[in-house]
Design an enzyme around this catalytic site. Structure first.
Site, PDB file in Angstrom:
ATOM      1  N   GLN A 149       0.868  -1.174   0.000  1.00  0.00           N
ATOM      2  CA  GLN A 149       0.000   0.000   0.000  1.00  0.00           C
ATOM      3  C   GLN A 149       0.907   1.226   0.000  1.00  0.00           C
ATOM      4  OE1 GLN A 149      -3.210  -0.105  -0.341  1.00  0.00           O
ATOM      5  NE2 GLN A 149      -3.551  -2.287   0.009  1.00  0.00           N
ATOM      6  N   GLU A 179      -1.188 -17.287   1.262  1.00  0.00           N
ATOM      7  CA  GLU A 179      -1.001 -16.434   0.075  1.00  0.00           C
ATOM      8  C   GLU A 179      -0.596 -17.321  -1.101  1.00  0.00           C
ATOM      9  OE1 GLU A 179      -0.238 -13.900  -2.814  1.00  0.00           O
ATOM     10  OE2 GLU A 179      -1.101 -13.142  -0.958  1.00  0.00           O
ATOM     11  N   CYS A 181     -10.871  -3.749  -2.553  1.00  0.00           N
ATOM     12  CA  CYS A 181     -10.473  -2.606  -3.385  1.00  0.00           C
ATOM     13  C   CYS A 181     -11.351  -2.512  -4.632  1.00  0.00           C
ATOM     14  CB  CYS A 181      -8.994  -2.709  -3.761  1.00  0.00           C
ATOM     15  SG  CYS A 181      -8.599  -4.177  -4.719  1.00  0.00           S
ATOM     16  N   ASP A 237      -2.820 -21.567  -3.818  1.00  0.00           N
ATOM     17  CA  ASP A 237      -3.620 -20.825  -4.787  1.00  0.00           C
ATOM     18  C   ASP A 237      -5.058 -20.787  -4.274  1.00  0.00           C
ATOM     19  OD1 ASP A 237      -5.047 -19.782  -6.873  1.00  0.00           O
ATOM     20  OD2 ASP A 237      -4.386 -21.242  -8.365  1.00  0.00           O
ATOM     21  N   ASP A 266      -8.259 -10.287   2.231  1.00  0.00           N
ATOM     22  CA  ASP A 266      -7.864  -9.047   1.551  1.00  0.00           C
ATOM     23  C   ASP A 266      -7.517  -9.407   0.113  1.00  0.00           C
ATOM     24  OD1 ASP A 266      -6.980  -6.501   0.905  1.00  0.00           O
ATOM     25  OD2 ASP A 266      -5.010  -6.796   1.792  1.00  0.00           O
ATOM     26  N   ASN A 299       1.003  -7.487   5.701  1.00  0.00           N
ATOM     27  CA  ASN A 299       0.495  -6.156   6.054  1.00  0.00           C
ATOM     28  C   ASN A 299      -0.560  -6.200   7.156  1.00  0.00           C
ATOM     29  OD1 ASN A 299       0.489  -3.229   5.404  1.00  0.00           O
ATOM     30  ND2 ASN A 299      -1.615  -3.617   4.757  1.00  0.00           N
ATOM     31  N   PHE A 328      -5.005 -14.354   1.424  1.00  0.00           N
ATOM     32  CA  PHE A 328      -4.414 -13.304   0.581  1.00  0.00           C
ATOM     33  C   PHE A 328      -3.553 -12.380   1.450  1.00  0.00           C
ATOM     34  CE2 PHE A 328      -8.687 -14.327  -1.041  1.00  0.00           C
ATOM     35  CZ  PHE A 328      -8.390 -14.810  -2.307  1.00  0.00           C
TER      36      PHE A 328
END
Length: 202
Positions: free
Chosen positions: A57, A107, A181, A134, A155, A91, A86
Site C-alpha cells: 500500500q 497467500e 479494493c 492458490d 484481503d 500487512n 491473501f
C-alpha cells in the site's frame, strides 16, 4: 546518465533501483550498500521489509488507518485463532499477531510468503505461521484448512474472493472481515456470504 543518477541519489537521499526490462531485471543501482526497503505500521510497532516488485500500500497514512479499522472490526484477543487469506507480505498478519493468540496466513505467491515469514521473524513473532496456496482452487483438504479458527480476514485482489466465499463452510468463523479494493466484486461476494453462507453484513 548513470553519474547524474548517482549525484541525484546522494543529494536527495534516495535509494535508486533500475529496471531494464521485465520485473526480473529490477536491481539496486545506488547506493550499493542501501538498506532493505521497509515501512512501519506505527500503531502496532511492526516493520515490514519489501522488494520494489512486491505489492504494498503506497499511502502509508491511509494504510495505517485501514489496518486500524480492520483491527477494530475484527476485535482480536489473545485467545483468538485467526485465519488470513491473501496475506501478501504480512500487512495485516503482523498487526493481528500482536493482539491474537495465533494467526495462520495464506497467500498464493511463494515469494511473498517468504517475505512475510522473514518479516515475522524480524519482528520476533512466533505465534504466526504462513502457507502458500492458490486460493482460487479447492483448499478443503489441505493441512491449514483443517484447523479451527475463531475469526477470519480476507484481503483479495480486484477479482475478489468468490471461491473463498463459497467455501466458508470449511471454517465457519464467528466473524469475517473482508477488505476490498473493488466494490463490484465485494457486492458479488457479499451476496454469497450473506444469502448462502448465513452471515449478517455490517
Amino acid at each position: 546518465d548513470l553519474q547524474q543518477l548517482r549525484v541525484y541519489s546522494e543529494q536527495h537521499h534516495f535509494i535508486i533501483y533500475l529496471q531494464s526490462g521485465g520485473p526480473k531485471t529490477i536491481q539496486l543501482f545506488w547506493p550499493p550498500n542501501a538498506p532493505a526497503l521497509s515501512y512501519k505500521i506505527a500503531n502496532f510497532d511492526v516493520q515490514l521489509d519489501f522488494l520494489p516488485s512486491d505489492f504494498t500500500q503506497v499511502n502509508s497514512s491511509m494504510n495505517n488507518q485501514m489496518i486500524g479499522q480492520a483491527m477494530r472490526l475484527l476485535a482480536p484477543n489473545d485467545t483468538d485463532r485467526i485465519l488470513e487469506l491473501f496475506c501478501g507480505l504480512g500487512n495485516f498478519s503482523l498487526p493481528m499477531a500482536t493482539k491474537a493468540g495465533h494467526v495462520t496466513a495464506v497467500e498464493g505467491e511463494a515469494q511473498l510468503i517468504q517475505r512475510a515469514h522473514h518479516n515475522a521473524q524480524a519482528n520476533g513473532m512466533n505465534n504466526i505461521e504462513f502457507f502458500t496456496h492458490d486460493l482460487m482452487t479447492d483448499f478443503s483438504g489441505v493441512s491449514w484448512s483443517q484447523q479451527v479458527f475463531d475469526k477470519m480476514l480476507i484481503d483479495p485482489p480486484r477479482s475478489g474472493a468468490l471461491h473463498v466465499a463459497q467455501q466458508l463452510n470449511v471454517f465457519k468463523p464467528k466473524r469475517l472481515v473482508y477488505v476490498s479494493c473493488n466494490p463490484a466484486t465485494l457486492a458479488r461476494d457479499a451476496e454469497e456470504i450473506v444469502h448462502k453462507q448465513g452471515y449478517r453484513l455490517t
